[in-house]
Write a protein that holds these residues in place. Structure first.
Motif, PDB file in Angstrom:
ATOM      1  N   LEU A  98      -2.603   5.118   7.353  1.00  0.00           N
ATOM      2  CA  LEU A  98      -2.472   5.160   5.904  1.00  0.00           C
ATOM      3  C   LEU A  98      -3.794   5.524   5.234  1.00  0.00           C
ATOM      4  O   LEU A  98      -3.814   6.155   4.171  1.00  0.00           O
ATOM      5  N   LEU A  99      -4.897   5.158   5.877  1.00  0.00           N
ATOM      6  CA  LEU A  99      -6.220   5.477   5.347  1.00  0.00           C
ATOM      7  C   LEU A  99      -6.672   6.897   5.705  1.00  0.00           C
ATOM      8  O   LEU A  99      -7.737   7.340   5.294  1.00  0.00           O
ATOM      9  N   GLY A 100      -5.845   7.587   6.515  1.00  0.00           N
ATOM     10  CA  GLY A 100      -6.165   8.961   6.892  1.00  0.00           C
ATOM     11  C   GLY A 100      -6.972   9.101   8.161  1.00  0.00           C
ATOM     12  O   GLY A 100      -7.357  10.207   8.541  1.00  0.00           O
ATOM     13  N   ALA A 160       0.832  -1.211   0.000  1.00  0.00           N
ATOM     14  CA  ALA A 160       0.000   0.000   0.000  1.00  0.00           C
ATOM     15  C   ALA A 160       0.867   1.261   0.000  1.00  0.00           C
ATOM     16  O   ALA A 160       0.543   2.254  -0.659  1.00  0.00           O
ATOM     17  N   ARG A 161       1.978   1.224   0.739  1.00  0.00           N
ATOM     18  CA  ARG A 161       2.855   2.394   0.823  1.00  0.00           C
ATOM     19  C   ARG A 161       3.607   2.649  -0.482  1.00  0.00           C
ATOM     20  O   ARG A 161       3.947   3.791  -0.784  1.00  0.00           O
ATOM     21  N   THR A 162       3.895   1.594  -1.218  1.00  0.00           N
ATOM     22  CA  THR A 162       4.703   1.746  -2.424  1.00  0.00           C
ATOM     23  C   THR A 162       3.861   1.818  -3.704  1.00  0.00           C
ATOM     24  O   THR A 162       4.410   2.016  -4.781  1.00  0.00           O
ATOM     25  N   THR A 163       2.559   1.649  -3.566  1.00  0.00           N
ATOM     26  CA  THR A 163       1.684   1.709  -4.737  1.00  0.00           C
ATOM     27  C   THR A 163       1.341   3.160  -5.067  1.00  0.00           C
ATOM     28  O   THR A 163       0.770   3.869  -4.236  1.00  0.00           O
ATOM     29  N   PRO A 164       1.698   3.639  -6.267  1.00  0.00           N
ATOM     30  CA  PRO A 164       1.454   5.048  -6.612  1.00  0.00           C
ATOM     31  C   PRO A 164      -0.029   5.397  -6.800  1.00  0.00           C
ATOM     32  O   PRO A 164      -0.433   6.525  -6.561  1.00  0.00           O
ATOM     33  N   LYS A 165      -0.814   4.424  -7.202  1.00  0.00           N
ATOM     34  CA  LYS A 165      -2.230   4.672  -7.442  1.00  0.00           C
ATOM     35  C   LYS A 165      -2.986   4.687  -6.115  1.00  0.00           C
ATOM     36  O   LYS A 165      -3.018   3.696  -5.392  1.00  0.00           O
TER      37      LYS A 165
END
Length: 206
Positions: free
Chosen positions: A101-103, A58-63
């Motif tokens: 990560l989800l805010g 999730a951290r490395t996925t640009p989308k």
């Protein structure tokens, strides 16, 4: 006389059978409990590994949409871990990282608070506890630096006391920024100096 002996022998036989049954029953219960606990531990470990991998992706996925989807799946895995092993801090930490990560920063902080309180705290090594304190401090500063600065400093100073196994350069750098924000120039300079000392030799050019 014979009747008395027969009664005694019968009583001994019954007592022997009862003891045999009790030993067998308790042994089976103990074995079942051990097997259940062992299966739960293995399941927890598998789900923690899966959640950690999902978070890394999730951290490395640009989308963003894909990243959020992976983080949500990691959160579900963390919730499953907590349901099985509520007193294991790891599940709560993974949950906090996924929420962050989800805010959902406030909820993430609450999960970190759960991880760093008794009895879950006992499941963390000294280094893991230091790392968790640093990450919680970062989250506090991200949510509201002015209001949470003192609390963040407490976490960081506790991490300094523990130190073992953590990224000390990052720890002292963050602590220096906090001291600087509070106007504590001497302490800030000390922390930044410690951060430089903790940098890998390749960074220092030595």
């Amino acid at each position: 006389m014979a009747t008395t002996e027969t009664i005694i022998q019968g009583a001994i036989l019954v007592l022997t059978l009862v003891m045999f049954w009790a030993i067998k029953y308790l042994s089976q219960r103990g074995l079942t409990k051990f097997r259940t606990k062992h299966r739960a531990t293995l399941q927890t470990q598998r789900q923690l590994i899966q959640a950690s991998r999902l978070l890394a992706r999730a951290r490395t996925t640009p989308k963003k949409s894909q990243s959020q989807s992976l983080a949500k799946t990691a959160l579900t895995e963390a919730d499953n871990v907590i349901a099985i092993s509520p007193d294991d801090a790891a599940g709560h930490i993974v949950r906090a990282l996924a929420l962050d990560l989800l805010g959902h920063h406030t909820s993430a902080l609450k999960s970190f608070d759960m991880a760093l309180t008794y009895p879950r705290l006992k499941s963390l090594s000294v280094g893991e506890r230091a790392d968790a304190l640093v990450k919680r401090a970062e989250m506090k500063l991200a949510v509201n630096r002015r209001r949470r600065i003192d609390s963040a400093v407490e976490d960081l100073e506790e991490a300094v006391r523990l130190a073992a196994g953590t990224d000390t350069a990052r720890l002292f750098r963050l602590l220096g920024e906090c001291y600087e924000f509070k106007g504590l120039k001497e302490k800030a300079q000390w922390a930044f100096n410690e951060a430089l000392k903790a940098q890998p030799s390749s960074v220092n050019g030595t």
